[in-house]
Scaffold this motif. Structure first.
Motif, PDB file in Angstrom:
ATOM      1  N   ASP A 122     -24.593  65.285 -37.302  1.00  0.00           N
ATOM      2  CA  ASP A 122     -24.953  65.551 -38.269  1.00  0.00           C
ATOM      3  C   ASP A 122     -25.824  67.120 -37.348  1.00  0.00           C
ATOM      4  O   ASP A 122     -25.951  67.596 -37.444  1.00  0.00           O
ATOM      5  N   ARG A 126     -25.552  70.521 -34.840  1.00  0.00           N
ATOM      6  CA  ARG A 126     -26.104  71.909 -35.738  1.00  0.00           C
ATOM      7  C   ARG A 126     -26.727  72.074 -34.577  1.00  0.00           C
ATOM      8  O   ARG A 126     -26.895  74.071 -34.423  1.00  0.00           O
ATOM      9  N   ARG A 130     -26.174  75.377 -32.464  1.00  0.00           N
ATOM     10  CA  ARG A 130     -27.475  76.753 -32.198  1.00  0.00           C
ATOM     11  C   ARG A 130     -26.807  77.110 -30.714  1.00  0.00           C
ATOM     12  O   ARG A 130     -27.524  78.114 -30.553  1.00  0.00           O
TER      13      ARG A 130
END
Length: 331
Positions: A122, A126, A130
């Protein structure tokens, strides 16, 4: 054979026949470690790069991917050949060999997570999102990229070239789902009655059940992570779970009885293929994909100290399957 690029050597991997006692059922392993970066991920990585958005094919494109190792290694090789800038996001527990290989190709590695029990898949995803938003890189997003599954159409074509429409079972590990679902979808067009069985580690949640830690690398979906959109449950007839003990025991059997080094996820798939073979009708032809080489796991799957630390019990696979496997013959 003369080729113009290392990318021309991807695919057309050999098929290994594993003899089963009596010859009533046949088992074949598609040896994907013969791809240039040593895994089946070379196929899907090339497919994802070939399907980059039309507006993103300039030589200055940046791409990013979250990967435990094999996909990132394949993307790094292709990025070098295609003059693309690539950043790999890898776990804190990624092997040093994989990190060094990616850097050798000239790509960037960012290690995320701290190994403190936080779900690092995870965290990687992420960070990839980004970078794609803030730095303008293209996230290939292997778990949700349709090109992942499409990259295995050629693998299915190779199986049909070698075995025709005689394949009765496809039994393979499932992680992102691209290799199993992509191959199965193509094979079903020629073999409607094909039985497709996905194999995940005990503790993975793709086929439900309680989530927990597991040690088979590059396969399954850990608890708390999203199951990717590439997985097509409609083409899968059954989902099976294999423990680390049995997966790694199968790896040791193949190494010592067939001179074949495979990774843990392949060990799990072959263990389940042997389980299927015990009860399959006479004349069945079972195929499984040997995802990568065991040379990448010499410090884990084939390291007795590592196995002991993690409480892994290696069992005698020949004895476990009660005579299914033919005793090794000297030549």
């Amino acid at each position: 054979m003369i080729v113009n690029s290392i990318l021309d050597t991807i695919g057309r991997t050999p098929l290994l026949f594993i003899p089963l006692r009596g010859g009533e059922v046949s088992l074949y392993l598609k040896l994907e470690m013969f791809n240039p970066c040593g895994s089946m991920k070379d196929r899907m990585a090339l497919a994802m790069i070939n399907r980059l958005p039309t507006s993103s094919k300039e030589e200055t494109i940046d791409i990013v991917e979250s990967s435990s190792g094999n996909t990132a290694t394949a993307l790094a090789m292709i990025a070098a050949a295609r003059k693309i800038r690539f950043t790999a996001l890898m776990d804190s527990h990624a092997s040093l060999d994989k990190i060094l290989t990616i850097r050798a190709f000239g790509s960037n590695v960012r290690v995320v997570g701290s190994g403190d029990g936080v779900l690092e898949t995870d965290i990687r995803d992420r960070e990839a999102m980004r970078i794609s938003i803030e730095e303008g890189a293209y996230w290939t997003e292997q778990h949700n990229n349709p090109a992942n599954a499409a990259g295995y159409a050629e693998l299915a074509a190779e199986l049909l070239d070698d075995l025709g429409a005689t394949i009765t079972h496809l039994v393979c590990a499932i992680g992102t789902g691209g290799s199993l679902c992509g191959s199965a979808r193509q094979l079903r067009m020629h073999i409607p009655e094909l039985q497709v069985i996905g194999v995940e580690p005990v503790g993975s949640i793709i086929f439900g059940g309680e989530g927990r830690d597991y040690l088979q690398s590059g396969t399954g979906t850990p608890e708390g992570a999203d199951v990717g959109l590439v997985i097509d449950y409609d083409v899968i007839d059954a989902g099976r779970k294999v423990s680390d003990d049995m997966a790694f025991s199968t790896c040791h059997y193949l190494a010592q009885q067939h001179g074949l080094l495979v990774g843990g996820s392949t060990g799990g798939a072959i263990y389940e293929a042997l389980s299927v073979a015990q009860h399959a009708p006479i004349g069945s032809r079972i195929v499984t994909i040997a995802c990568d080489s065991g040379t990448k796991y010499l410090d884990s799957v084939f390291n007795r100290d590592w196995l002991s630390i993690h409480g892994i019990q290696i069992v005698d696979i020949e004895e476990h399957f009660g005579g299914l496997l033919r005793t090794r013959q000297l030549h």
